[in-house]
Design a protein around this motif. Structure first.
Motif, PDB file in Angstrom:
ATOM      1  N   TRP A 252      62.328  79.093   1.766  1.00  0.00           N
ATOM      2  CA  TRP A 252      61.151  78.513   0.352  1.00  0.00           C
ATOM      3  C   TRP A 252      60.117  77.976   1.308  1.00  0.00           C
ATOM      4  O   TRP A 252      59.363  77.037   0.839  1.00  0.00           O
ATOM      5  CB  TRP A 252      62.308  78.189  -0.235  1.00  0.00           C
ATOM      6  CG  TRP A 252      60.941  78.158  -1.596  1.00  0.00           C
ATOM      7  CD1 TRP A 252      60.245  78.843  -2.714  1.00  0.00           C
ATOM      8  CD2 TRP A 252      61.594  76.167  -2.479  1.00  0.00           C
ATOM      9  NE1 TRP A 252      59.380  78.042  -3.748  1.00  0.00           N
ATOM     10  CE2 TRP A 252      60.285  77.041  -3.480  1.00  0.00           C
ATOM     11  CE3 TRP A 252      61.725  75.704  -2.040  1.00  0.00           C
ATOM     12  CZ2 TRP A 252      60.636  75.280  -4.173  1.00  0.00           C
ATOM     13  CZ3 TRP A 252      62.092  74.586  -2.395  1.00  0.00           C
ATOM     14  CH2 TRP A 252      60.839  74.268  -3.019  1.00  0.00           C
ATOM     15  N   THR A 352      57.328  66.955  -5.129  1.00  0.00           N
ATOM     16  CA  THR A 352      56.366  67.682  -4.970  1.00  0.00           C
ATOM     17  C   THR A 352      56.197  69.076  -4.652  1.00  0.00           C
ATOM     18  O   THR A 352      55.070  69.499  -5.669  1.00  0.00           O
ATOM     19  CB  THR A 352      55.912  67.587  -2.916  1.00  0.00           C
ATOM     20  OG1 THR A 352      55.506  66.322  -3.058  1.00  0.00           O
ATOM     21  CG2 THR A 352      54.611  67.697  -2.842  1.00  0.00           C
ATOM     22  N   ARG A 353      56.951  70.053  -4.639  1.00  0.00           N
ATOM     23  CA  ARG A 353      56.901  71.577  -5.037  1.00  0.00           C
ATOM     24  C   ARG A 353      56.838  71.943  -6.221  1.00  0.00           C
ATOM     25  O   ARG A 353      56.717  72.922  -6.754  1.00  0.00           O
ATOM     26  CB  ARG A 353      58.120  72.338  -3.280  1.00  0.00           C
ATOM     27  CG  ARG A 353      57.857  71.787  -2.189  1.00  0.00           C
ATOM     28  CD  ARG A 353      58.287  72.596  -1.251  1.00  0.00           C
ATOM     29  NE  ARG A 353      58.288  74.137  -1.388  1.00  0.00           N
ATOM     30  CZ  ARG A 353      57.522  75.074  -0.909  1.00  0.00           C
ATOM     31  NH1 ARG A 353      56.676  74.111   0.350  1.00  0.00           N
ATOM     32  NH2 ARG A 353      57.582  76.291  -0.955  1.00  0.00           N
ATOM     33  N   LYS A 355      55.497  70.675  -9.047  1.00  0.00           N
ATOM     34  CA  LYS A 355      54.274  70.529  -9.482  1.00  0.00           C
ATOM     35  C   LYS A 355      53.546  72.510  -9.551  1.00  0.00           C
ATOM     36  O   LYS A 355      53.156  72.731 -10.205  1.00  0.00           O
ATOM     37  CB  LYS A 355      53.771  70.034  -8.605  1.00  0.00           C
ATOM     38  CG  LYS A 355      53.854  68.336  -8.517  1.00  0.00           C
ATOM     39  CD  LYS A 355      52.928  67.587  -7.861  1.00  0.00           C
ATOM     40  CE  LYS A 355      53.398  66.539  -7.783  1.00  0.00           C
ATOM     41  NZ  LYS A 355      52.763  65.398  -6.695  1.00  0.00           N
ATOM     42  N   ASP A 356      54.281  73.311  -8.151  1.00  0.00           N
ATOM     43  CA  ASP A 356      53.935  74.638  -8.206  1.00  0.00           C
ATOM     44  C   ASP A 356      55.141  75.379  -9.421  1.00  0.00           C
ATOM     45  O   ASP A 356      55.741  75.390  -8.564  1.00  0.00           O
ATOM     46  CB  ASP A 356      53.860  75.302  -6.751  1.00  0.00           C
ATOM     47  CG  ASP A 356      52.852  76.824  -6.647  1.00  0.00           C
ATOM     48  OD1 ASP A 356      53.773  77.271  -7.424  1.00  0.00           O
ATOM     49  OD2 ASP A 356      53.105  76.840  -5.362  1.00  0.00           O
ATOM     50  N   ALA A 357      54.728  75.485 -10.453  1.00  0.00           N
ATOM     51  CA  ALA A 357      55.776  76.374 -11.289  1.00  0.00           C
ATOM     52  C   ALA A 357      56.190  77.435 -10.627  1.00  0.00           C
ATOM     53  O   ALA A 357      56.725  77.614 -10.755  1.00  0.00           O
ATOM     54  CB  ALA A 357      54.718  75.921 -12.703  1.00  0.00           C
ATOM     55  N   GLU A 358      55.051  78.118 -10.851  1.00  0.00           N
ATOM     56  CA  GLU A 358      55.513  79.687 -10.348  1.00  0.00           C
ATOM     57  C   GLU A 358      56.564  79.878  -8.880  1.00  0.00           C
ATOM     58  O   GLU A 358      57.254  80.284  -8.896  1.00  0.00           O
ATOM     59  CB  GLU A 358      54.230  80.356 -10.071  1.00  0.00           C
ATOM     60  CG  GLU A 358      54.783  81.623  -9.730  1.00  0.00           C
ATOM     61  CD  GLU A 358      53.551  82.867  -9.560  1.00  0.00           C
ATOM     62  OE1 GLU A 358      53.533  83.906  -8.989  1.00  0.00           O
ATOM     63  OE2 GLU A 358      52.109  82.018  -9.347  1.00  0.00           O
ATOM     64  N   SER A 359      55.776  79.110  -7.663  1.00  0.00           N
ATOM     65  CA  SER A 359      56.932  78.733  -6.824  1.00  0.00           C
ATOM     66  C   SER A 359      58.601  78.091  -6.702  1.00  0.00           C
ATOM     67  O   SER A 359      59.409  78.856  -6.684  1.00  0.00           O
ATOM     68  CB  SER A 359      56.219  78.098  -5.466  1.00  0.00           C
ATOM     69  OG  SER A 359      57.057  77.818  -4.587  1.00  0.00           O
ATOM     70  N   TYR A 360      57.753  77.641  -7.909  1.00  0.00           N
ATOM     71  CA  TYR A 360      59.618  76.351  -8.117  1.00  0.00           C
ATOM     72  C   TYR A 360      60.706  77.759  -9.435  1.00  0.00           C
ATOM     73  O   TYR A 360      61.754  77.107  -8.798  1.00  0.00           O
ATOM     74  CB  TYR A 360      59.314  75.374  -9.265  1.00  0.00           C
ATOM     75  CG  TYR A 360      60.194  73.897  -8.622  1.00  0.00           C
ATOM     76  CD1 TYR A 360      60.372  73.135  -8.299  1.00  0.00           C
ATOM     77  CD2 TYR A 360      60.979  73.656  -9.962  1.00  0.00           C
ATOM     78  CE1 TYR A 360      61.652  71.901  -7.676  1.00  0.00           C
ATOM     79  CE2 TYR A 360      62.455  72.969  -9.559  1.00  0.00           C
ATOM     80  CZ  TYR A 360      62.379  72.754  -9.168  1.00  0.00           C
ATOM     81  OH  TYR A 360      63.638  71.228  -9.133  1.00  0.00           O
ATOM     82  N   GLN A 361      59.778  77.668  -9.096  1.00  0.00           N
ATOM     83  CA  GLN A 361      60.696  78.985 -10.983  1.00  0.00           C
ATOM     84  C   GLN A 361      61.705  79.599  -9.420  1.00  0.00           C
ATOM     85  O   GLN A 361      63.043  79.924  -9.783  1.00  0.00           O
ATOM     86  CB  GLN A 361      59.592  79.301 -10.940  1.00  0.00           C
ATOM     87  CG  GLN A 361      61.435  80.812 -11.903  1.00  0.00           C
ATOM     88  CD  GLN A 361      59.666  81.496 -13.181  1.00  0.00           C
ATOM     89  OE1 GLN A 361      59.260  80.940 -13.909  1.00  0.00           O
ATOM     90  NE2 GLN A 361      60.115  82.966 -13.197  1.00  0.00           N
TER      91      GLN A 361
END
Length: 612
Positions: A252, A352-353, A355-361
């Motif tokens: 990831w 930092t990551r 901030k990308d809600a879809e990826s962080y989920q």
């Protein structure tokens, strides 16, 4: 040149030091091969460097470290084409325990340019003597580059050594171990190949193992983490990640950097894209690999805290001695600084990551429960970890964060409300939420195993205290519920008093509440002490001191209105049924399941007969 064999005594309290090296310094006997290969690789680097600055002959283009097992002679030989040693070098470097030829040599490099310096990974001295863990006699034949003389050093590790003239056609060193009776495994090529790949796979000097008359390559020779990021492709990163931990997913996140200055190390870390096959709860220690100048040291250095144990990878430093053991690592100041730096970098990457809600989920659903442990365990970093947490909520679909929750708080709301239970789905329909929903107050829904512990440790976020809604003392009077609310029936106070008497010893209090809408009763904890979920965990663990719950009664509910008007003699049985209902709503069993079942069956039968 004299043909006399010279006998010398070791220096530096050899008996005591040899005993420490053989029995205390190293945890595993197999470390000896790492040390000898490191010394050989160091010697070849020294020859390469000196060939650039003096009359020393250049390193042959096919130069390598050769490991030769001989079952008949019961010897294991490690040979190199490195700088070699003179008679004086042998006496100085091998005759005095803990005097490092590498250390002395490195002092001459202070003025050299960084790109001209060889990678000095060996420490002739203490590391060399690890050979006596597996050998009862060691001979070293060496010829210094630029000299025609060769000498053999020999010792049984008992307090003395010999020096005698020898022959060697080319510069370099041969170390011959006469193995002990219990060291047969080191005569097997497959075992030696495994050890080289484990401990020295990434050093740049080629390593070969003699097998059936042929030299077979035993190491990759490329430390990916030592390369600039611009020279590494995504395919190479992914291939290394797969080989690192037998992973089959795509990482990831990939973190690759080099720290320079007071502390120098290279790091290549991965956050997996999927949960590992082995549960992270089984082993809470970080398994990031520690290397010293490309040479593997251990994967038990705990380079990251337990709450980041899902991170995999390698940290390679210049600031530790190669012969450091796992036990000695714990008290090494340099390693403590590396830990802080690596942990800070991982947390920064997650921030930092996020901030990308879809990826962080995707990350959160895999490892969020582990990350939460950091709030409980790491006082220093709680403030950095808290914004990274994600939650289900009574008011939002999907995941939300503490900053987002605070931004949505109602005017006048002073606390962040949360509810903890074992079952995530059951949380959504919990009676505990009724009064909060009726007032438009959002509640965070927590169901991970660690959720019973960390909120009290965090305490507050952005100056807003975190409060469990199962604890008593929550004042919701400033928020009016939606819709008309019926008046409480007459006689409710007497009914509550009678229920309290009937349940004496089973609850700490009985009281009316305005935080229920559709349910008749609910349990809560006292204003002091643990909340309901923590009390349940303490009871399951057989620990006392969990306290007794409070039974809260909704005076406006039809059942309570009817019971309040019933005969006083019926109240003891009715009180027990109300307590059982409240326990079931919170995921607990009735006090006596069989008796509760009979009570419900009788009530249903009575209702059926009345309706006919």
């Amino acid at each position: 040149m004299s043909e006399t064999i010279e006998r010398h005594e070791f220096g530096a309290e050899v008996g005591r030091l040899l005993d420490l090296v053989v029995h205390a310094l190293y945890s595993d006997r197999e470390i000896f091969l790492r040390e000898l290969v490191a010394n050989a690789a160091d010697a070849m680097d020294r020859r390469r460097f000196e060939a650039l600055t003096s009359a020393v002959s250049a390193l042959p283009p096919d130069a390598k470290v050769r490991i030769v097992p001989d079952k008949e002679a019961r010897t294991l030989t490690v040979s190199d084409a490195g700088i070699g040693m003179t008679k004086e070098d042998l006496a100085s470097n091998l005759g005095t325990i803990a005097r490092s030829g590498t250390r002395a040599f490195s002092q001459t490099l202070d003025a050299a340019k960084a790109e001209d310096r060889p990678s000095l990974i060996g420490q002739f001295g203490v590391g060399f003597y690890s050979a006596f863990m597996v050998a009862d006699r060691v001979t070293v034949t060496s010829r210094r580059a630029g000299s025609d003389e060769a000498w053999t050093w020999a010792s049984e590790g008992q307090g003395s050594y010999t020096l005698e003239p020898a022959t060697r056609p080319e510069p370099g060193t041969d170390i011959v171990l006469h193995l002990k009776a219990d060291a047969d495994e080191y005569l097997e090529p497959y075992r030696l190949d495994h050890l080289v790949r484990k401990w020295a796979d990434f050093i740049t000097v080629p390593i070969a193992i003699a097998r059936d008359g042929k030299d077979e390559s035993a190491n990759q020779g490329t430390a990916l983490w030592r390369k600039p990021k611009s020279e590494v492709t995504e395919e190479q990163y992914e291939a290394f990640y797969h080989a690192l931990g037998m992973n089959f997913d795509k990482p990831w996140a990939t973190l690759h950097w080099r720290a320079e200055g007071q502390l120098e190390f290279s790091a290549l870390l991965f956050v997996p894209g999927a949960k590992p096959f082995q549960a992270l709860e089984n082993d809470r220690q970080s398994k990031v690999r520690l290397h010293v100048r490309r040479m593997f040291i251990t994967d038990e250095a705990e380079l990251l805290p337990p709450w980041l144990r899902f991170v995999q990878g390698v940290v390679d430093t210049e600031d530790l001695p190669l012969n450091v053991s796992r036990e000695m690592l714990q008290s090494t100041p340099a390693l403590a600084r590396i830990r802080r730096a690596v942990t800070g970098r991982v947390v920064s990457e997650l921030t930092t990551r996020a901030k990308d809600a879809e990826s962080y989920q995707n990350f959160w659903e895999n490892f969020g429960a582990v990350l939460k442990e950091g709030i409980y365990e790491d006082f220093e970093r709680r403030g950095e970890i808290a914004p990274l947490l994600r939650f289900r909520s009574s008011a939002e679909d999907g995941w939300t964060s503490l900053p987002d929750y605070v931004a949505r708080m109602k005017d006048g709301q002073e606390a962040i409300y949360y509810l903890v239970a074992d079952d995530a789905e059951a949380l959504k329909s919990s009676p505990q939420l009724e009064g909060f929903r009726a007032r438009g107050l959002e509640v965070l829904l927590l169901s991970d195993h660690v959720d019973a512990f960390w909120p009290d440790q965090l305490g507050n976020f952005e100056e807003k205290p975190l409060k469990s809604i199962t604890k008593g003392g929550l004042d919701l009077s400033k928020f009016a519920p939606e819709g008309e609310q019926p008046e409480a029936p007459e006689g409710i106070d007497a009914f509550v008093a009678a229920v309290k008497v009937a349940l004496a010893g089973e609850v700490s209090d009985v009281r009316t509440t305005d935080r229920l809408v559709d349910s008749a009763v609910v349990l809560s904890a006292g204003t002091a002490g643990p909340d309901l979920q923590m009390q349940r965990l303490m009871r399951r663990a057989g620990r006392g001191g969990a306290g007794q719950p409070v039974l809260e009664i909704n005076p406006r509910h039809p059942l309570i209105r009817a019971l309040a008007a019933s005969a006083e003699s019926e109240i003891p049985q009715e009180a027990g049924t109300l307590l059982d209902l409240a326990r079931i709503q919170d995921g607990d069993s009735p006090r006596d399941p069989a008796a509760f079942a009979r009570t419900i069956a009788a009530a249903l039968a009575a209702a059926r007969s009345t309706s006919r």
